[in-house]
Design a protein around this motif. Structure first.
Motif, PDB file in Angstrom:
ATOM      1  N   THR A  37       0.714  -1.025  -0.131  1.00 33.20           N
ATOM      2  CA  THR A  37      -0.017   0.004   0.017  1.00 33.20           C
ATOM      3  C   THR A  37       0.918   1.389  -0.004  1.00 33.20           C
ATOM      4  OG1 THR A  37       0.041  -0.023   2.301  1.00 33.20           O
ATOM      5  CG2 THR A  37      -1.842  -1.151   1.342  1.00 33.20           C
ATOM      6  N   SER A  38       2.197   1.267  -0.061  1.00 30.93           N
ATOM      7  CA  SER A  38       2.826   2.237   0.009  1.00 30.93           C
ATOM      8  C   SER A  38       4.421   2.149  -0.691  1.00 30.93           C
ATOM      9  CB  SER A  38       3.318   2.656   1.383  1.00 30.93           C
ATOM     10  OG  SER A  38       4.040   1.628   2.055  1.00 30.93           O
ATOM     11  N   PHE A  39       4.675   3.263  -1.140  1.00 32.57           N
ATOM     12  CA  PHE A  39       6.281   3.423  -1.687  1.00 32.57           C
ATOM     13  C   PHE A  39       7.118   4.724  -1.188  1.00 32.57           C
ATOM     14  CE2 PHE A  39       3.859   4.482  -5.144  1.00 32.57           C
ATOM     15  CZ  PHE A  39       4.215   5.854  -5.569  1.00 32.57           C
ATOM     16  N   SER A  40       8.156   4.975  -1.397  1.00 33.24           N
ATOM     17  CA  SER A  40       8.813   6.083  -1.071  1.00 33.24           C
ATOM     18  C   SER A  40       9.491   6.513  -2.248  1.00 33.24           C
ATOM     19  CB  SER A  40       9.840   5.784   0.332  1.00 33.24           C
ATOM     20  OG  SER A  40      10.873   4.743   0.103  1.00 33.24           O
ATOM     21  N   VAL A  41       9.849   7.900  -2.359  1.00 29.91           N
ATOM     22  CA  VAL A  41      10.640   8.478  -3.384  1.00 29.91           C
ATOM     23  C   VAL A  41      11.855   9.349  -2.721  1.00 29.91           C
ATOM     24  CG1 VAL A  41      10.748   9.618  -5.575  1.00 29.91           C
ATOM     25  CG2 VAL A  41       8.694   8.260  -5.028  1.00 29.91           C
ATOM     26  N   ASN A  71      -0.732  13.419  -3.521  1.00 29.15           N
ATOM     27  CA  ASN A  71      -0.178  14.544  -3.397  1.00 29.15           C
ATOM     28  C   ASN A  71       0.618  14.785  -2.195  1.00 29.15           C
ATOM     29  OD1 ASN A  71       0.499  17.393  -4.066  1.00 29.15           O
ATOM     30  ND2 ASN A  71      -1.248  17.667  -4.975  1.00 29.15           N
ATOM     31  N   VAL A  72       1.835  14.712  -2.285  1.00 30.46           N
ATOM     32  CA  VAL A  72       2.463  15.031  -1.370  1.00 30.46           C
ATOM     33  C   VAL A  72       3.724  16.325  -1.435  1.00 30.46           C
ATOM     34  CG1 VAL A  72       4.222  14.018   0.376  1.00 30.46           C
ATOM     35  CG2 VAL A  72       2.473  12.453  -1.041  1.00 30.46           C
ATOM     36  N   THR A  73       3.635  16.946  -0.245  1.00 30.46           N
ATOM     37  CA  THR A  73       4.588  18.247  -0.408  1.00 30.46           C
ATOM     38  C   THR A  73       5.619  18.339   0.732  1.00 30.46           C
ATOM     39  OG1 THR A  73       2.986  19.852  -1.104  1.00 30.46           O
ATOM     40  CG2 THR A  73       4.896  20.669  -0.433  1.00 30.46           C
ATOM     41  N   ALA A 105      12.138  13.965  -0.516  1.00 32.39           N
ATOM     42  CA  ALA A 105      11.937  12.734   0.072  1.00 32.39           C
ATOM     43  C   ALA A 105      10.629  12.545   0.402  1.00 32.39           C
ATOM     44  CB  ALA A 105      12.923  12.470   1.272  1.00 32.39           C
ATOM     45  N   PHE A 106       9.748  11.574  -0.207  1.00 27.67           N
ATOM     46  CA  PHE A 106       8.499  11.351   0.074  1.00 27.67           C
ATOM     47  C   PHE A 106       7.954   9.985   0.668  1.00 27.67           C
ATOM     48  CE2 PHE A 106       9.350  14.251  -3.481  1.00 27.67           C
ATOM     49  CZ  PHE A 106       8.905  15.609  -2.846  1.00 27.67           C
ATOM     50  N   GLN A 107       6.866   9.956   1.307  1.00 29.54           N
ATOM     51  CA  GLN A 107       6.358   8.486   1.536  1.00 29.54           C
ATOM     52  C   GLN A 107       4.986   8.764   1.088  1.00 29.54           C
ATOM     53  OE1 GLN A 107       7.839   5.946   2.633  1.00 29.54           O
ATOM     54  NE2 GLN A 107       6.001   4.730   2.822  1.00 29.54           N
TER      55      GLN A 107
END
Length: 985
Positions: free
Chosen positions: A569-573, A602-604, A609-611
């Motif tokens: 259900t998730s990944f990180s960039v 949508n992540v800020t 580095a995003f999760q």
């Protein structure tokens, strides 16, 4: 007689005295001579007075009378004239009353008195009258014993004691009195000690006194010296005057108090105590009664925090002291005291001298000649470390800001004993200094001394050096310096390509070591460099702080992005940021559906580095990363990401759970149908190809037989040539032909100048099934020139036979790179028996895209050589005497790759009978090509050059090219030839 007796009895009762007097003295004397039965009784207990009523058979008792000698009258009567069951009884209420009852059924009969009294004592007479027998009298003497009524025990003070006497101290005298009241006859009184009569070591005294009411007996016991064994002794006073009742007793117990017998501290004489450890010290005392009270003392001061316990028998008292020794306790005395509070002076004690070990106590001092407020860079500083420790220290360590300092003379750090010397201090030397002493108890850290190093201003690191500012936009440029002291002055200058200008003080503000200048670029010349200078009382800044003012713009895209930590259900960039465009930037991640481009997340973030969470399992996504500042967004960096599919649940057949039935979905049906259709088509193609191959093989077999027959008849010139070796095998059949045709290392060679048209057509069809390099053919002028022979039908030679008749050229010579300097091997001319050029099997440069392959054509393309325009009217690029029609094959194989065949057709090479075809075999990985493509004209033009090492021997005298047949020309474009070419691939 009964009535007459009754009539006589009443007057007797009325005149009792007269009746007694009528008895006379003689009757009384006779009664006194009667035997007397003695009966004893105890007051308060029942008693039986016997009376003989026995008689002869036929007689009966009519009357029973009981008399008291003291009264001289009946006190109890039984009228038995109607039988004992119906007898009439009477008891004098003044004597027995209801306490008496006659028992005629007993033998002898008895008068039962329920509760005997002291007044009942006396002589009684029982008179029995019979019907016929003489009256019978029986005398009974009743004696009544009265037990003692009361007993009391008095101590030395005359106080009555009922259970306990004392407490007495060990060695004290005991004196007790026992008083007994009542008893008839007077009781016997005695003392018992633990239920045994007192005999030795005890003094007994007895005294009696009588009065009209009752007797009084006093007995005294005295024990001169009490011992510990007398504790809880039982002393009993007993009085009794009969053996029918229990003696009257009174018992007391001796209570005693004892001082403590001993006291022990459970601590060794020279025990070493650690000041960092809490101890539970134990002290025990026994033999005290009541239990001893234990107290702890340190140099005369009572200690608190103790806990006392007493054994079950009360003999031992244990006291526990929770003690945390301190450094100051070293050498002091610790005392344990046991005392009996009920006894004065009953105190025992035990003491220990305290041996306390503690961690080092250290103190850091700056050198006396140094002023801590005026230490500048390049100055020398030294410290002293004072240590107090028990046991002594074994090491001293110096620390700077918590990190250990090591002895380093070249670095200006000198450690000697308990001193530290810092030579030529710098601003990096500033900070907190401590010294640490080590012993067996641990480490002791000293006070912290802050070394304040004064220095001139320098630029603070990690400042924003580039500022993006738009025209007519006000920007505040901050300059931060590191200076000690922090009272600094600032100066700003502006430089561009044209001038250097001082910034006016009205645009400059200062807050401590931070200066801010307000700058507004108006034209292109206002973009440049701002220089910031600072100074304090130590000196001026040597190198200014440089800030570049540029035109602001959008940020650059992020770089080096990667997807990690993928789950269902998730990944990180994670990325690295690019240039911010001169403005503060943030980062944006948009997760989209790759098909509909709908935003799923949508992540800020302030850093790239995003999760991303709460995604669908087993789905693919498109992640777009942007850099954002006030001027806009950067171009996106697009990543492909997907989540992990959830694990499928598989039930084991042994579990007993039913398996789900297979469901034939539309997609499954389509796939299964497609697979079956492909299998069916492949089967049809295989059958068709097999049938065609069988027909062709049958035709070749028949033609081969005809050719052999003609040779036997001498119809074909050049008998005994290699042709006969190929088609005229004496073994019969076409086993050799089939095996050679299927051998990929066989090179077919063209034969003699004259051949049958059918044989020639069969030769053309056969050579298109052979994946080799063909040499001379009877129908090819170029092959004839290369071969250099006139007679004989061609045979086959393999690639492994080597090259003959021409120079062996290494692979490096054929490539575009530098050529090796090795000497080439010269090849002799082809002999009359036929030769075969050979290419190395490791030749890895093939395909029309390789420069070498574009430069060198396959053997047989040009007559008289590989390049050149023939002067005999042939097509351009053909050798002398060549005709314009030629079908050449260049089939190159690599031992590690599969091959594809490319058929090249150049219309400009058509001669008399048509164009020439060029076939090239390339690996499948070369350009990804797997089908035939026409060769570009420029590629064939490149074939015109003749490689110096590829020149064949000049044609011999009389050698000529045989004209090509119509079958050879027409076979180029026929569908059968196309199918054969495809089958070659």
């Amino acid at each position: 007689m009964g009535p007459s007796w009754a009539s006589r009895a009443k007057p007797r009762r009325a005149g009792e005295k007269r009746w007694n007097a009528s008895l006379g003295p003689g009757f009384r004397q006779r009664l006194m001579l009667l035997p007397v039965t003695h009966v004893s009784a105890v007051a308060g207990m029942p008693v039986l007075l016997p009376c003989d009523i026995g008689h002869e058979h036929g007689d009966a008792v009519t009357l029973v009378l009981w008399y008291s000698d003291a009264l001289g009258r009946p006190i109890y009567t039984v009228d038995n004239r109607e039988g004992f069951k119906n007898s009439k009884r009477w008891s004098d209420p003044l004597v027995f009353g209801a306490r008496a009852d006659f028992k005629p059924e007993r033998l002898p009969a008895e008068l039962a008195i329920d509760t005997a009294r002291e007044a009942d004592a006396g002589v009684y007479r029982c008179r029995v009258d019979f019907h016929t027998a003489q009256t019978r009298n029986t005398r009974v003497n009743l004696t009544v014993t009265v037990p003692p009524r009361q007993m009391t025990i008095l101590d030395e003070l005359g106080d009555e004691r009922t259970s306990v006497v004392g407490p007495y101290r060990e060695g004290q005298r005991l004196h007790l009195q026992c008083h007994v009241y009542g008893g008839k006859p007077p009781p016997a009184v005695r003392w018992l000690r633990n239920d045994r009569p007192v005999r030795e070591g005890v003094t007994l005294t007895t005294g009696e006194s009588h009065s009209d009411a009752e007797s009084h007996i006093q007995t005294t016991i005295e024990i001169g010296h009490l011992h510990r064994r007398d504790l809880h002794s039982q002393l009993t006073c007993s009085a009794h005057n009969n053996n029918r009742t229990a003696p009257l007793v009174a018992t007391v117990h001796v209570d005693m108090n004892f001082p403590p017998l001993d006291v022990h501290m459970l601590l060794a004489e020279r025990a070493l105590l650690s000041a960092r450890t809490r101890y539970d010290l134990v002290c025990q005392s026994s033999g005290s009664r009541p239990p001893a009270t234990i107290t702890w003392w340190k140099d005369g001061h009572r200690l608190s925090g103790t806990k006392e316990t007493t054994s079950t028998d009360g003999n031992t008292t244990t006291s526990t002291l929770s003690y945390h020794p301190a450094k100051e306790d070293a050498g002091k005395t610790l005392t344990c005291k046991a005392s009996n509070t009920a006894m004065e002076g009953a105190v025992l004690e035990e003491s220990r001298l305290l041996h306390v070990q503690y961690v080092p106590e250290t103190k850091l001092l700056l050198g006396k000649s140094l002023n801590p407020d005026n230490i500048r860079e390049t100055s020398d500083v030294y410290y002293d470390c004072l240590v107090d420790a028990n046991p002594p220290i074994y090491k001293v360590e110096w620390r700077h800001n918590g990190k250990q300092l090591n002895h380093n003379i070249s670095g200006g750090v000198i450690i000697a004993n308990q001193s530290l010397v810092l030579q030529g201090v710098s601003r990096a030397s500033a900070g907190n200094y401590t010294c640490v002493g080590f012993n067996q108890e641990g480490e002791g850290v000293s006070n912290s001394f802050y070394l304040n190093v004064l220095f001139a201003p320098t630029c603070e690191p990690n400042q924003t050096r580039v500022h993006g500012v738009a025209k007519q936009e006000k920007a505040n440029i901050s300059c931060s310096v590191d200076a000690n002291p922090g009272d600094v002055e600032f100066r700003w200058t502006f430089n561009n390509s044209a001038e250097s200008v001082e910034v006016e003080g009205s645009h400059i503000t200062r807050h401590g070591t931070l200066s801010t200048v307000s700058y507004t670029p108006m034209t292109e010349l206002d973009y440049g460099t701002l220089l910031c200078y600072a100074k304090n009382r130590i000196g001026s800044q040597r190198v200014p702080c440089v800030y570049h003012i540029i035109a602001a713009g959008r940020p650059d895209s992020v770089i080096n992005c990667s997807v990690a930590n993928t789950s269902m259900t998730s990944f990180s960039v994670r990325c690295f940021e690019g240039f911010n465009g001169g403005l503060p930037q943030s980062f944006l991640l948009e997760v989209r559906d790759p098909v509909s481009q709908a935003v799923r997340a949508n992540v800020t973030a302030a850093l790239p580095a995003f999760q991303v969470d709460r995604l669908e399992p087993g789905a693919s996504y498109q992640a777009c990363v942007y850099s954002v500042n006030s001027k806009g967004k950067s171009d996106p960096i697009i990543l492909q990401a997907s989540t992990i599919r959830p694990a499928e649940k598989q039930l084991h057949p042994d579990k007993g759970e039913p398996r789900a039935a297979f469901r034939l979905t539309p997609l499954t049906s389509t796939v299964v149908g497609g697979v079956l259709a492909l299998i069916l088509i492949a089967a049809v193609v295989c059958v068709s190809v097999r049938m065609r191959c069988c027909a062709s093989a049958e035709k070749r077999r028949s033609r081969s037989k005809e050719a052999q027959d003609q040779e036997d008849k001498g119809s074909i010139p050049g008998t005994g040539s290699p042709h006969s070796a190929k088609f005229g095998d004496s073994s019969g059949g076409d086993g050799a032909t089939d095996s050679d045709e299927k051998n990929p290392d066989i090179i077919p060679q063209a034969g003699a100048a004259a051949a049958d048209p059918d044989d020639h057509s069969d030769l053309i069809r056969r050579r298109q099934h052979v994946s080799t390099i063909e040499t001379t053919a009877v129908t090819s002028p170029s092959r004839t020139l290369l071969q250099g022979v006139q007679q004989g039908y061609p045979g086959y030679c393999t690639l492994r036979n080597g090259m003959s008749g021409m120079t062996a050229m290494p692979l490096q010579e054929m490539g575009p790179g530098p050529k090796p300097k090795g000497k080439p091997v010269e090849m002799a001319s082809y002999s009359a028996t036929g030769g075969c050029p050979t290419l190395p099997r490791h030749w890895s440069s093939y395909g029309v895209r390789h420069p070498m392959m574009q430069q060198y054509p396959a053997p047989g393309v040009a007559g008289g050589g590989v390049g050149g325009v023939g002067p005999a009217g042939g097509a351009p690029g053909l050798g002398p005497g060549a005709v314009g029609n030629h079908a050449g094959t260049l089939l190159l194989r690599h031992p590690h790759h599969q091959q594809s065949t490319y058929m090249g057709h150049h219309p400009g090479l058509h001669g008399v009978h048509g164009g020439a075809h060029h076939t090239q075999t390339l690996p499948r990985h070369h350009g990804g090509l797997h089908q035939h493509h026409p060769v570009h004209p420029l590629q064939l033009q490149a074939l015109g050059g003749v490689h110096p090492h590829m020149q064949p021997s000049p044609p011999q005298h009389g050698q000529h090219a045989a004209p090509s047949s119509d079958e050879d020309q027409a076979g180029v474009d026929t569908p059968l030839m196309v199918n054969k070419r495809e089958s070659t691939v």
